[in-house]
Write a protein that holds these residues in place. Structure first.
Motif, PDB file in Angstrom:
ATOM      1  N   ASN A 122     -22.950   3.060  -0.485  1.00 41.13           N
ATOM      2  CA  ASN A 122     -22.499   3.104   0.923  1.00 41.13           C
ATOM      3  C   ASN A 122     -22.652   4.510   1.491  1.00 41.13           C
ATOM      4  O   ASN A 122     -21.737   5.076   2.096  1.00 41.13           O
ATOM      5  N   HIS A 123     -23.816   5.041   1.275  1.00 39.27           N
ATOM      6  CA  HIS A 123     -24.105   6.418   1.675  1.00 39.27           C
ATOM      7  C   HIS A 123     -24.250   6.503   3.195  1.00 39.27           C
ATOM      8  O   HIS A 123     -24.999   5.729   3.779  1.00 39.27           O
ATOM      9  N   LYS A 124     -23.561   7.459   3.792  1.00 39.83           N
ATOM     10  CA  LYS A 124     -23.541   7.538   5.264  1.00 39.83           C
ATOM     11  C   LYS A 124     -24.467   8.624   5.804  1.00 39.83           C
ATOM     12  O   LYS A 124     -24.352   9.032   6.965  1.00 39.83           O
TER      13      LYS A 124
ATOM     14  N   ILE B  62     -28.438  11.003   4.783  1.00 38.36           N
ATOM     15  CA  ILE B  62     -29.652  11.026   3.973  1.00 38.36           C
ATOM     16  C   ILE B  62     -29.655  12.341   3.203  1.00 38.36           C
ATOM     17  O   ILE B  62     -29.246  13.386   3.744  1.00 38.36           O
ATOM     18  N   ASP B  63     -30.059  12.267   1.947  1.00 37.44           N
ATOM     19  CA  ASP B  63     -30.046  13.480   1.109  1.00 37.44           C
ATOM     20  C   ASP B  63     -31.467  14.005   0.982  1.00 37.44           C
ATOM     21  O   ASP B  63     -32.369  13.286   0.532  1.00 37.44           O
ATOM     22  N   LEU B  64     -31.634  15.258   1.387  1.00 34.96           N
ATOM     23  CA  LEU B  64     -32.952  15.897   1.339  1.00 34.96           C
ATOM     24  C   LEU B  64     -32.868  17.038   0.320  1.00 34.96           C
ATOM     25  O   LEU B  64     -32.121  18.007   0.515  1.00 34.96           O
TER      26      LEU B  64
ATOM     27  N   ASN C  85     -28.680  20.908  -5.704  1.00 37.28           N
ATOM     28  CA  ASN C  85     -29.004  21.486  -4.391  1.00 37.28           C
ATOM     29  C   ASN C  85     -29.673  20.443  -3.488  1.00 37.28           C
ATOM     30  O   ASN C  85     -30.695  19.865  -3.855  1.00 37.28           O
ATOM     31  N   HIS C  86     -29.047  20.185  -2.354  1.00 36.83           N
ATOM     32  CA  HIS C  86     -29.641  19.271  -1.361  1.00 36.83           C
ATOM     33  C   HIS C  86     -28.902  19.408  -0.038  1.00 36.83           C
ATOM     34  O   HIS C  86     -27.800  19.960   0.021  1.00 36.83           O
ATOM     35  N   LEU C  87     -29.521  18.892   0.987  1.00 38.93           N
ATOM     36  CA  LEU C  87     -28.860  18.823   2.306  1.00 38.93           C
ATOM     37  C   LEU C  87     -28.464  17.374   2.546  1.00 38.93           C
ATOM     38  O   LEU C  87     -29.307  16.467   2.500  1.00 38.93           O
ATOM     39  N   HIS C  88     -27.185  17.161   2.754  1.00 39.00           N
ATOM     40  CA  HIS C  88     -26.706  15.837   3.182  1.00 39.00           C
ATOM     41  C   HIS C  88     -26.664  15.899   4.718  1.00 39.00           C
ATOM     42  O   HIS C  88     -25.893  16.653   5.300  1.00 39.00           O
ATOM     43  N   PHE C  89     -27.534  15.104   5.329  1.00 40.49           N
ATOM     44  CA  PHE C  89     -27.696  15.158   6.795  1.00 40.49           C
ATOM     45  C   PHE C  89     -27.201  13.851   7.418  1.00 40.49           C
ATOM     46  O   PHE C  89     -27.572  12.761   6.969  1.00 40.49           O
TER      47      PHE C  89
HETATM   48 ZN   LIG Z   1     -25.604  12.537   0.932  1.00 39.78          ZN
END
Ligand SMILES: [Zn+2]
Length: 419
Positions: free
Chosen positions: A319-321, A323-325, A398-402
């Motif tokens: 249920n990810h709200k 996007i992980d980059l 390491n990632h950006l949760h956008f």
């Molecule tokens: Zn995320």
């Protein structure tokens, strides 16, 4: 009597009479006390009569042994005393204690026959009556005497020390590292110390203990990933729970004074094998619908990273709200659109994160940053660097949760950034 009346022969008579042990002593008595007899025949007759009388009375002749002024025994002959001294000396290994046995005084007396003592008994009496020596033991370490005390106490303390480092529940064996010997015997009392002194010496001896220890050890389960193209990137589901196994390990552990010095595994028996944890991981690239793309394009946002790898899509199995980059730590994060920074701070879930309020009711969130470049209230333009990629908050890499938030609802960000 026959000898006396059939031609007196003194030498023959003495030889005949001295065949009898008792008469021999009496003869010795007569000689020793210089009894003058002009007539040997009469003297020997007297001796014979006296002997017969004494024998009839149950009395015999013996030597009284007086030692250090005290009567300690009666023996049958001088040689018994000499033998006794030899035995006593042989029984004492300590040279100082040997020297302490003074030469006993000797005197002759009459006594009843059943009181005569043999050499071994007299040897015991001599030792017992030597006041300056006592029964004890010396403790030798590598041949050197380190203590002299009560033998039983020394043995008991040695056993306590030897077994002091046994491991509960294990098969134990132990030995002293050095050569330890106990020699029991008679020693000068002045050299026999209190048992506590011996104990303090014994408690410094080095002990090597070998313990065979059996333990049950958990076998950790492995995690196995299985991929499926039926699920999108970021999907993850545990299809089989992992379960630790159990092994029974037998080890031989060597200790020096209780400190582990070496460990050898003797056997390792698997009682229960571990069960792998199986995780199903999606590999499919998420399709964005045409309507989503049309709506998103009107927002006019850009991708906040110049280069990246998608590790999780919006709405995957957890249920990810957003996007992980994925990108390396420190990579610049750009504002997806111009607007006002309404939040720039830290929380336990998102770590360091920024929220920008754009026009047209859209907000964007940039989470898990390593560092922030803007502050609340700041006005930014599209493409301004606002933070750097990191792994703060609830993040495993390491990632950006956008996130894109439209009128308070977090929507799929993919089409907004051209995916
Ligand atoms: Zn995320």
């Amino acid at each position: 009597m026959i000898f006396i009346f059939n031609g007196f022969n003194r030498a023959a008579l003495i030889e005949k009479l001295t065949g009898n042990r008792v008469i021999s002593k009496l003869y010795d008595f007569v000689k020793t006390n210089r009894i003058k007899c002009k007539c040997a025949g009469l003297a020997m007759l007297g001796v014979g009569c006296l002997t017969m009388s004494l024998l009839c009375a149950g009395v015999t002749v013996g030597f009284n042994v007086s030692y250090s002024g005290k009567d300690i025994a009666v023996v049958g002959s001088r040689s018994v005393l000499q033998n006794a001294i030899s035995i006593a000396t042989e029984n004492i290994t300590d040279t100082k204690a040997q020297k302490a046995i003074a030469s006993p005084e000797f005197s002759l007396t009459l006594t009843v026959s059943d009181r005569l003592e043999n050499a071994a008994q007299l040897a015991d009496s001599i030792i017992e009556n030597t006041d300056c020596i006592g029964r004890a033991a010396v403790l030798k370490v590598n041949g050197e005497t380190v203590a002299c005390a009560d033998a039983q106490s020394i043995k008991s303390f040695l056993e306590q020390r030897r077994t002091a480092f046994y491991v509960d529940g294990a098969e134990n064996s132990a030995e002293f590292v050095d050569t330890v010997e106990v020699e029991e015997g008679y020693y000068l009392k002045s050299e026999i110390s209190e048992v506590n002194e011996a104990k303090s010496v014994i408690d410094t001896l080095n002990v090597k203990t070998v313990s065979v220890i059996k333990t049950e050890v958990a076998i950790p389960y492995n995690t196995v990933k299985k991929t499926t193209s039926e699920k999108t990137v970021g999907y993850s589901e545990v299809v089989t729970a992992g379960c630790n196994g159990l092994s029974r390990v037998t080890e031989s552990v060597e200790y020096i004074n209780g400190e582990e010095a070496a460990r050898t595994e003797l056997s390792n028996e698997v009682v229960t094998a571990a069960t792998d944890k199986v995780v199903l991981v999606g590999t499919a690239i998420k399709k964005v619908s045409a309507s989503e793309r049309a709506t998103a394009s009107s927002a006019g946002l850009i991708c906040p990273l110049a280069s990246y790898r998608i590790s999780s899509y919006y709405g995957d199995g957890r249920n990810h709200k957003g996007i992980d980059l994925c990108a390396s730590r420190g990579t610049a994060i750009f504002a997806a659109g111009g607007g006002t920074v309404t939040y720039a701070g830290y929380d336990s879930d998102f770590g360091y994160n920024v929220i920008i309020q754009h026009s047209n009711g859209i907000k964007t969130r940039y989470a898990h940053a390593d560092a922030l470049c803007v502050s609340k209230g700041q006005v930014v333009s599209q493409g301004d660097m606002i933070a750097t990629v990191g792994s703060t908050g609830r993040s495993t890499g390491n990632h950006l949760h956008f996130e894109v938030i439209v009128n308070g609802v977090r929507v799929n960000p993919a089409p907004y950034i051209g995916l």
